[in-house]
Enzyme design. Structure first.
Site, mmCIF file in Angstrom:
data_model
loop_
_atom_site.group_PDB
_atom_site.id
_atom_site.type_symbol
_atom_site.label_atom_id
_atom_site.label_comp_id
_atom_site.label_asym_id
_atom_site.label_seq_id
_atom_site.Cartn_x
_atom_site.Cartn_y
_atom_site.Cartn_z
ATOM 1 N N GLY A 22 66.373 18.894 67.599
ATOM 2 C CA GLY A 22 67.428 19.685 66.970
ATOM 3 C C GLY A 22 66.898 20.654 65.940
ATOM 4 O O GLY A 22 66.591 20.257 64.805
ATOM 5 N N GLU A 72 63.563 28.697 73.205
ATOM 6 C CA GLU A 72 62.150 28.666 72.763
ATOM 7 C C GLU A 72 61.704 30.045 72.276
ATOM 8 O O GLU A 72 60.536 30.411 72.424
ATOM 9 C CB GLU A 72 61.232 28.220 73.902
ATOM 10 N N PHE A 93 60.602 41.138 61.108
ATOM 11 C CA PHE A 93 61.683 40.182 60.833
ATOM 12 C C PHE A 93 62.183 40.267 59.399
ATOM 13 O O PHE A 93 63.266 39.823 59.087
ATOM 14 C CB PHE A 93 61.188 38.734 61.086
HETATM 15 P P1 TGC Z 1 57.555 32.997 58.988
HETATM 16 O O1 TGC Z 1 57.782 33.348 57.554
HETATM 17 O O2 TGC Z 1 56.863 33.995 59.874
HETATM 18 O O3 TGC Z 1 56.787 31.626 59.125
HETATM 19 C C1 TGC Z 1 57.170 30.461 58.384
HETATM 20 C C2 TGC Z 1 56.019 29.468 58.451
HETATM 21 O O4 TGC Z 1 55.837 29.040 59.805
HETATM 22 C C3 TGC Z 1 54.497 29.382 60.247
HETATM 23 N N1 TGC Z 1 54.590 29.781 61.651
HETATM 24 C C4 TGC Z 1 54.120 29.024 62.647
HETATM 25 N N2 TGC Z 1 53.469 27.846 62.631
HETATM 26 C C5 TGC Z 1 53.127 27.310 63.817
HETATM 27 N N3 TGC Z 1 53.414 27.907 64.982
HETATM 28 C C6 TGC Z 1 54.067 29.091 65.053
HETATM 29 N N4 TGC Z 1 54.363 29.640 66.220
HETATM 30 C C7 TGC Z 1 54.445 29.702 63.835
HETATM 31 N N5 TGC Z 1 55.108 30.855 63.510
HETATM 32 C C8 TGC Z 1 55.179 30.879 62.174
HETATM 33 C C9 TGC Z 1 54.058 30.500 59.331
HETATM 34 O O5 TGC Z 1 52.670 30.576 59.266
HETATM 35 C C10 TGC Z 1 54.682 30.064 58.033
HETATM 36 O O6 TGC Z 1 53.884 29.004 57.509
HETATM 37 P P2 TGC Z 1 53.735 28.796 55.917
HETATM 38 O O7 TGC Z 1 52.702 27.734 55.767
HETATM 39 O O8 TGC Z 1 53.349 30.132 55.369
HETATM 40 O O9 TGC Z 1 55.097 28.361 55.434
HETATM 41 O O10 TGC Z 1 58.979 32.623 59.602
HETATM 42 P P3 TGC Z 1 60.264 33.483 59.846
HETATM 43 O O11 TGC Z 1 61.380 32.790 59.152
HETATM 44 O O12 TGC Z 1 60.032 34.936 59.513
HETATM 45 O O13 TGC Z 1 60.487 33.313 61.439
HETATM 46 C C11 TGC Z 1 59.540 33.758 62.332
HETATM 47 C C12 TGC Z 1 60.037 33.653 63.795
HETATM 48 C C13 TGC Z 1 61.216 34.572 64.025
HETATM 49 C C14 TGC Z 1 58.907 34.114 64.676
HETATM 50 C C15 TGC Z 1 60.385 32.213 64.182
HETATM 51 O O14 TGC Z 1 61.296 31.670 63.330
HETATM 52 C C16 TGC Z 1 60.801 32.021 65.605
HETATM 53 O O15 TGC Z 1 59.933 31.737 66.424
HETATM 54 N N6 TGC Z 1 62.130 32.108 65.977
HETATM 55 C C17 TGC Z 1 62.595 31.715 67.307
HETATM 56 C C18 TGC Z 1 63.296 30.374 67.201
HETATM 57 C C19 TGC Z 1 63.035 29.493 68.384
HETATM 58 O O16 TGC Z 1 62.118 29.662 69.151
HETATM 59 N N7 TGC Z 1 63.865 28.483 68.514
HETATM 60 C C20 TGC Z 1 63.684 27.525 69.569
HETATM 61 C C21 TGC Z 1 64.558 26.302 69.357
HETATM 62 S S1 TGC Z 1 64.053 24.920 70.330
HETATM 63 C C22 TGC Z 1 64.456 25.312 71.891
HETATM 64 O O17 TGC Z 1 64.887 26.375 72.209
HETATM 65 C C23 TGC Z 1 64.223 24.247 72.883
HETATM 66 S S2 TGC Z 1 64.703 24.627 74.488
HETATM 67 C C24 TGC Z 1 63.877 23.376 75.252
HETATM 68 C C25 TGC Z 1 64.110 23.243 76.666
HETATM 69 O O18 TGC Z 1 65.255 22.912 77.064
HETATM 70 O O19 TGC Z 1 63.107 23.370 77.418
HETATM 71 P P1 FAD Z 2 70.617 34.806 68.353
HETATM 72 O O1 FAD Z 2 69.485 34.419 67.467
HETATM 73 O O2 FAD Z 2 71.955 35.005 67.725
HETATM 74 O O3 FAD Z 2 70.202 36.157 69.113
HETATM 75 C C1 FAD Z 2 71.171 37.009 69.754
HETATM 76 C C2 FAD Z 2 70.421 38.269 70.220
HETATM 77 O O4 FAD Z 2 69.897 38.967 69.074
HETATM 78 C C3 FAD Z 2 69.227 37.946 71.117
HETATM 79 O O5 FAD Z 2 69.130 38.909 72.132
HETATM 80 C C4 FAD Z 2 68.028 38.074 70.178
HETATM 81 O O6 FAD Z 2 66.840 38.451 70.856
HETATM 82 C C5 FAD Z 2 68.500 39.192 69.250
HETATM 83 N N1 FAD Z 2 67.839 39.136 67.938
HETATM 84 C C6 FAD Z 2 67.891 38.137 67.019
HETATM 85 N N2 FAD Z 2 67.117 38.435 65.966
HETATM 86 C C7 FAD Z 2 66.565 39.651 66.217
HETATM 87 C C8 FAD Z 2 65.655 40.490 65.528
HETATM 88 N N3 FAD Z 2 65.124 40.137 64.344
HETATM 89 N N4 FAD Z 2 65.327 41.673 66.094
HETATM 90 C C9 FAD Z 2 65.828 42.033 67.311
HETATM 91 N N5 FAD Z 2 66.682 41.282 68.013
HETATM 92 C C10 FAD Z 2 67.033 40.099 67.471
HETATM 93 N N6 FAD Z 2 67.538 24.808 70.541
HETATM 94 C C11 FAD Z 2 67.044 23.649 70.023
HETATM 95 O O7 FAD Z 2 66.803 23.539 68.826
HETATM 96 N N7 FAD Z 2 66.797 22.585 70.841
HETATM 97 C C12 FAD Z 2 67.041 22.616 72.171
HETATM 98 O O8 FAD Z 2 66.788 21.628 72.876
HETATM 99 C C13 FAD Z 2 67.595 23.797 72.734
HETATM 100 N N8 FAD Z 2 67.922 23.845 74.056
HETATM 101 C C14 FAD Z 2 68.586 24.940 74.549
HETATM 102 C C15 FAD Z 2 69.098 24.900 75.843
HETATM 103 C C16 FAD Z 2 69.817 25.981 76.336
HETATM 104 C C17 FAD Z 2 70.412 25.914 77.709
HETATM 105 C C18 FAD Z 2 69.989 27.144 75.536
HETATM 106 C C19 FAD Z 2 70.740 28.336 76.061
HETATM 107 C C20 FAD Z 2 69.490 27.181 74.258
HETATM 108 C C21 FAD Z 2 68.797 26.073 73.728
HETATM 109 N N9 FAD Z 2 68.352 26.052 72.397
HETATM 110 C C22 FAD Z 2 67.830 24.902 71.866
HETATM 111 C C23 FAD Z 2 68.678 27.151 71.502
HETATM 112 C C24 FAD Z 2 67.792 28.387 71.681
HETATM 113 O O9 FAD Z 2 66.531 28.178 71.149
HETATM 114 C C25 FAD Z 2 68.509 29.567 71.028
HETATM 115 O O10 FAD Z 2 69.611 29.895 71.852
HETATM 116 C C26 FAD Z 2 67.589 30.758 70.843
HETATM 117 O O11 FAD Z 2 66.599 30.488 69.891
HETATM 118 C C27 FAD Z 2 68.371 32.011 70.417
HETATM 119 O O12 FAD Z 2 69.258 31.748 69.373
HETATM 120 P P2 FAD Z 2 70.793 32.207 69.479
HETATM 121 O O13 FAD Z 2 71.328 31.732 70.776
HETATM 122 O O14 FAD Z 2 71.472 31.798 68.234
HETATM 123 O O15 FAD Z 2 70.736 33.783 69.577
#
Ligand code: TGC
Ligand code: FAD
Length: 390
Positions: free
Chosen positions: A135, A369, A389
């Site tokens: 989560g 992701e 960002f």
């Molecule tokens: P930022 O200020 O850049 O970084 C904060 C701290 O995090 C460190 N860091 C990382 N560390 C390890 N791996 C990485 N990839 C890292 N990226 C950044 C960074 O060095 C810093 O460390 P420290 O020690 O200085 O505190 O953070 P930000 O707030 O500006 O955000 C950066 C951003 C946008 C790239 C990041 O937040 C991001 O990747 N956003 C996307 C969110 C995301 O991927 N969510 C996924 C949720 S889980 C999911 O979707 C599961 S689906 C699973 C499935 O069903 O298969």
């Molecule tokens: P938003 O962040 O609101 O983004 C909306 C749009 O704005 C996107 O097109 C994005 O690219 C764009 N955008 C956002 N910020 C910027 C920027 N700075 N510049 C330009 N464009 C931007 N999360 C978990 O934690 N655990 C899970 O197990 C998990 N499983 C998932 C399973 C499914 C089926 C789905 C659909 C999602 C899951 N997620 C999970 C959540 C997933 O990681 C988020 O949906 C994803 O990170 C995007 O967040 P959001 O949906 O809030 O979109």
């Protein structure tokens, strides 16, 4: 021809060890026997095929790189990638279940957990006896998880957890959840929340047109008492959850290619059999262009993920390199799925073929992701040194 032969235009098999090939054939056979015959029905009914959990554990899909002493498979990252590729040839939702369990639940417990936490959870997670979810995302904080509002407050030997997570794969049936929340000083902390803790519920998310065979839900925390022993002691800040995402994104970079290969293979086969205007449609230049571009993109991506796997096994892969590969693989897979679907004409929209299901699944894979845009901005930041960002 074996229905499960994968494109290998550049003899990339020669880069794999005998063990890698054995793991691949075991996983491929399992997918062919257990997943492919039933997955369309489960997806149509929007039901998670929970009977597949045991088999996923047996082929080593849960925590492939976790050491044997904790029940993992102790494999290298190429093997992990191959497993994800084979599973996603079957369905992205089944690969999601494996990704979450291995990379987002077992990995943080292994990398950040106490010895007690590792011993308590990892062996059971490796077999699927216990299932987990992760989560991070919240209703108002998706791409920007650092803004999360879910929080913990210290109270005696417990923390009191409040807040909500959204879009959580495996949530509806998970026994445990790895949850990220802010402490009283605003630092992000990770912890294991167990089903049955009072105030913890996991409502299911319905009406998805994508990943229909994967269960998605919310995590709701209403004054949940989490024992201090369930907290990860040594990790604070966003790097905790993002470190797990590096593992899962790596697996997706390989996995999405599995979906792409299945679409390409299906379209290629169909193009040789479907006759229009007196000849197979594969004989028309427009269809050959589609197939040639598909196999070119698959080949380029195969080389990219193989090299990334080598770097990852040597602990030299950067998060930015992983972002590039995740984004590229999913982008080409979606493109291939859309073109392959067109090549099947009307048949392409039916459940008789896997392509439309892959295409719809990949709409989630391109979003979760880290979205397509977010990974592009990570590459942009890396090459320019300028942060888009902030
Ligand atoms: P930022 O200020 O850049 O970084 C904060 C701290 O995090 C460190 N860091 C990382 N560390 C390890 N791996 C990485 N990839 C890292 N990226 C950044 C960074 O060095 C810093 O460390 P420290 O020690 O200085 O505190 O953070 P930000 O707030 O500006 O955000 C950066 C951003 C946008 C790239 C990041 O937040 C991001 O990747 N956003 C996307 C969110 C995301 O991927 N969510 C996924 C949720 S889980 C999911 O979707 C599961 S689906 C699973 C499935 O069903 O298969
Ligand atoms: P938003 O962040 O609101 O983004 C909306 C749009 O704005 C996107 O097109 C994005 O690219 C764009 N955008 C956002 N910020 C910027 C920027 N700075 N510049 C330009 N464009 C931007 N999360 C978990 O934690 N655990 C899970 O197990 C998990 N499983 C998932 C399973 C499914 C089926 C789905 C659909 C999602 C899951 N997620 C999970 C959540 C997933 O990681 C988020 O949906 C994803 O990170 C995007 O967040 P959001 O949906 O809030 O979109």
């Amino acid at each position: 021809k074996d229905l499960y032969e994968a494109p290998d235009y550049y003899l990339i098999d020669e880069l794999l060890s005998e063990e890698h090939k054995l793991i691949r054939s075991t996983a491929r056979d399992w997918v062919k026997k257990e997943v492919s015959p039933v997955i369309e029905d489960f997806a149509q009914r929007a039901e998670f095929p929970s009977h597949l959990i045991k088999g996923l554990g047996e082929i080593g899909a849960f925590g492939p790189t976790i050491p044997l002493e904790y029940g993992g498979a102790g494999l290298d990252y190429i093997a992990y990638g191959i497993l994800m590729q084979e599973i996603e040839r079957g369905d992205s939702g089944i690969r999601s279940t494996a990704s979450v369990q291995g990379s987002l639940v077992m990995y943080p417990i292994y990398a950040y957990g106490t010895e007690e936490q590792k011993k308590k959870y990892l062996p059971k997670l490796a077999t699927g006896e216990l299932m987990g979810c992760f989560g991070l995302t919240e209703p108002d904080h998706g791409s920007n998880p650092g803004g999360m509002v879910t929080n913990i407050k210290e109270q005696g030997d417990h923390y009191i957890l409040n807040g909500a997570k959204m879009w959580i794969s495996n949530a509806p049936f998970a026994d445990i959840a790895v949850v990220w929340a802010k402490d009283e000083s605003g630092k992000i902390r990770g912890m294991v929340v167990e089903r049955g803790m009072e105030g913890f519920s996991t409502p299911e998310t319905h009406n998805k047109w994508s990943l229909r065979a994967s269960a998605t839900g919310e995590l709701v925390f209403d004054n949940v008492k989490v024992p201090k022993a369930n907290l990860f002691p040594d990790i604070q800040g966003l790097k905790g959850p993002l470190g797990c995402l590096n593992q899962a994104r790596y697996g997706i970079a390989w996995g999405a290619l599995g979906a792409a290969m299945d679409c390409y293979d299906t379209a290629l086969r169909y193009s040789k059999e479907r006759i229009q205007f007196g000849k197979p449609i594969g004989g028309f230049q427009l269809q050959q262009k589609k197939l040639a571009e598909m196999v070119t993109e698959i080949t380029k991506a195969q080389l990219l993920v193989w090299r990334l796997g080598v770097l990852k096994s040597e602990n030299r892969a950067s998060a930015e390199q992983i972002s590039m590969a995740k984004r590229n693989s999913v982008e080409i897979a979606l493109d291939i799925a859309r073109n392959a679907r067109q090549m099947l004409g009307g048949m392409g929209i039916t459940g008789e073929y896997s392509i439309m299901r892959h295409m719809m699944n990949l709409e989630s894979v391109v979003t979760y992701e880290g979205t397509h845009d977010i990974h592009l901005l990570i590459t942009g930041m890396d090459v320019t040194g300028l942060n888009a960002f902030k």
